[in-house]
Write a protein that holds these residues in place. Sequence first.
Motif, PDB file in Angstrom:
ATOM      1  N   VAL A  63       0.830  -1.222  -0.073  1.00 26.55           N
ATOM      2  CA  VAL A  63       0.139  -0.044   0.016  1.00 26.55           C
ATOM      3  C   VAL A  63       0.966   1.349  -0.057  1.00 26.55           C
ATOM      4  O   VAL A  63       1.864   1.295   0.570  1.00 26.55           O
ATOM      5  CB  VAL A  63      -1.140  -0.217   1.214  1.00 26.55           C
ATOM      6  N   THR A  64       0.607   2.291  -0.714  1.00 25.24           N
ATOM      7  CA  THR A  64       1.150   3.504  -0.793  1.00 25.24           C
ATOM      8  C   THR A  64       0.494   4.630   0.117  1.00 25.24           C
ATOM      9  O   THR A  64      -0.733   4.713   0.042  1.00 25.24           O
ATOM     10  CB  THR A  64       1.254   3.989  -2.091  1.00 25.24           C
ATOM     11  N   ILE A  65       1.055   4.935   1.252  1.00 22.84           N
ATOM     12  CA  ILE A  65       0.475   5.901   2.085  1.00 22.84           C
ATOM     13  C   ILE A  65       0.844   7.370   1.721  1.00 22.84           C
ATOM     14  O   ILE A  65       2.162   7.586   1.911  1.00 22.84           O
ATOM     15  CB  ILE A  65       0.635   5.640   3.537  1.00 22.84           C
ATOM     16  N   ASN A  66      -0.059   8.255   1.536  1.00 19.88           N
ATOM     17  CA  ASN A  66       0.130   9.596   1.056  1.00 19.88           C
ATOM     18  C   ASN A  66       0.381  10.488   2.470  1.00 19.88           C
ATOM     19  O   ASN A  66      -0.378  10.475   3.436  1.00 19.88           O
ATOM     20  CB  ASN A  66      -0.432  10.255   0.042  1.00 19.88           C
ATOM     21  N   ALA A  67       1.303  11.348   2.391  1.00 18.67           N
ATOM     22  CA  ALA A  67       1.292  12.397   3.475  1.00 18.67           C
ATOM     23  C   ALA A  67       0.185  13.241   3.394  1.00 18.67           C
ATOM     24  O   ALA A  67      -0.152  13.716   2.224  1.00 18.67           O
ATOM     25  CB  ALA A  67       2.847  13.099   3.358  1.00 18.67           C
ATOM     26  N   VAL A  68      -0.227  13.811   4.441  1.00 20.44           N
ATOM     27  CA  VAL A  68      -1.430  14.700   4.484  1.00 20.44           C
ATOM     28  C   VAL A  68      -1.144  15.894   5.537  1.00 20.44           C
ATOM     29  O   VAL A  68      -0.715  15.756   6.227  1.00 20.44           O
ATOM     30  CB  VAL A  68      -2.794  14.030   5.073  1.00 20.44           C
ATOM     31  N   ASN A  69      -1.337  17.311   4.796  1.00 17.93           N
ATOM     32  CA  ASN A  69      -1.066  18.298   5.592  1.00 17.93           C
ATOM     33  C   ASN A  69      -1.804  18.437   6.909  1.00 17.93           C
ATOM     34  O   ASN A  69      -3.252  18.275   6.500  1.00 17.93           O
ATOM     35  CB  ASN A  69      -1.148  19.486   4.586  1.00 17.93           C
ATOM     36  N   PRO A  70      -1.623  18.896   7.913  1.00 20.15           N
ATOM     37  CA  PRO A  70      -2.453  19.064   8.907  1.00 20.15           C
ATOM     38  C   PRO A  70      -3.490  20.230   8.749  1.00 20.15           C
ATOM     39  O   PRO A  70      -3.392  21.249   7.936  1.00 20.15           O
ATOM     40  CB  PRO A  70      -1.511  19.692  10.179  1.00 20.15           C
ATOM     41  N   LYS A  71      -4.750  20.160   9.334  1.00 18.60           N
ATOM     42  CA  LYS A  71      -5.632  21.302   9.003  1.00 18.60           C
ATOM     43  C   LYS A  71      -6.528  21.188  10.013  1.00 18.60           C
ATOM     44  O   LYS A  71      -6.655  20.421  10.951  1.00 18.60           O
ATOM     45  CB  LYS A  71      -6.784  20.875   7.849  1.00 18.60           C
ATOM     46  N   ILE A  72      -7.251  22.506  10.401  1.00 21.25           N
ATOM     47  CA  ILE A  72      -8.169  22.820  11.580  1.00 21.25           C
ATOM     48  C   ILE A  72      -9.705  22.891  10.795  1.00 21.25           C
ATOM     49  O   ILE A  72      -9.761  23.528   9.695  1.00 21.25           O
ATOM     50  CB  ILE A  72      -7.917  23.829  12.123  1.00 21.25           C
ATOM     51  N   ILE A  73     -10.531  22.396  11.649  1.00 17.67           N
ATOM     52  CA  ILE A  73     -11.763  22.770  11.177  1.00 17.67           C
ATOM     53  C   ILE A  73     -12.743  23.283  12.254  1.00 17.67           C
ATOM     54  O   ILE A  73     -12.696  22.732  13.477  1.00 17.67           O
ATOM     55  CB  ILE A  73     -12.706  21.262  10.525  1.00 17.67           C
ATOM     56  N   PHE A  74     -13.441  24.264  12.174  1.00 18.25           N
ATOM     57  CA  PHE A  74     -14.147  24.951  13.116  1.00 18.25           C
ATOM     58  C   PHE A  74     -15.785  24.382  13.036  1.00 18.25           C
ATOM     59  O   PHE A  74     -16.258  24.155  11.949  1.00 18.25           O
ATOM     60  CB  PHE A  74     -14.457  26.424  12.884  1.00 18.25           C
ATOM     61  N   TYR A  75     -16.280  24.130  14.316  1.00 18.19           N
ATOM     62  CA  TYR A  75     -17.611  23.805  14.452  1.00 18.19           C
ATOM     63  C   TYR A  75     -18.443  24.569  15.551  1.00 18.19           C
ATOM     64  O   TYR A  75     -17.684  24.981  16.317  1.00 18.19           O
ATOM     65  CB  TYR A  75     -17.630  21.966  15.002  1.00 18.19           C
ATOM     66  N   THR A  83     -21.580  19.557  20.365  1.00 19.65           N
ATOM     67  CA  THR A  83     -20.727  19.955  19.092  1.00 19.65           C
ATOM     68  C   THR A  83     -21.761  19.467  17.947  1.00 19.65           C
ATOM     69  O   THR A  83     -22.045  18.313  17.845  1.00 19.65           O
ATOM     70  CB  THR A  83     -19.489  19.503  18.908  1.00 19.65           C
ATOM     71  N   LEU A  84     -21.833  20.406  17.065  1.00 16.14           N
ATOM     72  CA  LEU A  84     -22.865  20.095  15.694  1.00 16.14           C
ATOM     73  C   LEU A  84     -21.702  19.760  14.638  1.00 16.14           C
ATOM     74  O   LEU A  84     -21.188  20.384  13.815  1.00 16.14           O
ATOM     75  CB  LEU A  84     -23.280  21.249  15.553  1.00 16.14           C
ATOM     76  N   TRP A  85     -21.409  18.139  14.654  1.00 15.21           N
ATOM     77  CA  TRP A  85     -20.300  17.551  13.756  1.00 15.21           C
ATOM     78  C   TRP A  85     -20.761  17.721  12.373  1.00 15.21           C
ATOM     79  O   TRP A  85     -20.138  17.672  11.491  1.00 15.21           O
ATOM     80  CB  TRP A  85     -20.126  16.309  14.243  1.00 15.21           C
ATOM     81  N   GLU A  86     -22.430  17.704  12.115  1.00 14.51           N
ATOM     82  CA  GLU A  86     -22.744  17.776  10.713  1.00 14.51           C
ATOM     83  C   GLU A  86     -22.398  18.884   9.745  1.00 14.51           C
ATOM     84  O   GLU A  86     -22.440  18.784   8.683  1.00 14.51           O
ATOM     85  CB  GLU A  86     -24.417  17.438  10.689  1.00 14.51           C
ATOM     86  N   ASN A  87     -22.149  19.937  10.424  1.00 13.36           N
ATOM     87  CA  ASN A  87     -21.865  21.040   9.756  1.00 13.36           C
ATOM     88  C   ASN A  87     -20.734  21.960  10.090  1.00 13.36           C
ATOM     89  O   ASN A  87     -20.654  22.689  11.223  1.00 13.36           O
ATOM     90  CB  ASN A  87     -23.070  22.179   9.765  1.00 13.36           C
ATOM     91  N   SER A  88     -19.646  21.916   9.478  1.00 14.73           N
ATOM     92  CA  SER A  88     -18.534  22.815   9.767  1.00 14.73           C
ATOM     93  C   SER A  88     -18.816  24.444   9.581  1.00 14.73           C
ATOM     94  O   SER A  88     -19.595  24.530   8.755  1.00 14.73           O
ATOM     95  CB  SER A  88     -17.227  22.492   9.197  1.00 14.73           C
TER      96      SER A  88
END
Length: 175
Positions: A63-75, A83-88
């Motif tokens: 399997v090839t595993i790609n690097a992913v950049n860290p990110k932030i999501i606001f809820y 927390t209302l997870w269904e809508n960022s």
Amino acid sequence: SGSTLINPKSMTYAWKLDYSNDQEASGYGKNYFIYNSDYLEKSNTVGVVATTTDQKSSNEAVVTINAVNPKIIFYKRDKKIGTLWENSLLNNHKTLEDEVIEAVPYFISPKNPSNPILEWSWSINEYPIDLPNMAKNYISLKAQDGETGISKIKLEIENRYKIFQTANKEIDVNF
């Protein structure tokens, strides 16, 4: 093997990282592989050959595993249901009342937001905000009665011990 299910813990595993044998990770019952990716690599290839102890059956996978950049999501955090997870929250978020925003970092370690390795830097309209009484991943917003406008909410999260584990997020909040 045939119609018999073989216990994965009773097999021998030969692991490879980027096509190089990893002797320490390989062996009897070692049916998992843990590695730290190099921040300069965009992806890594992990391969394994699993063999029964009598060496009559084996199988292989890569399997090839790609690097992913860290990110932030606001809820939005609701006072009654959490927390209302269904809508960022999107840019130009409209708030009509006092509100709590929860920031969730993805692809950053450690996962616990209160871990001192993570440095949280909040700002509103470019002015740093100190949140001593709240958890680091929450910010409380309160619109002044009769006031309208836009505020830029910004968050930067940095892992102090991993040079490239930094994420930024900003949104405009209309009140």
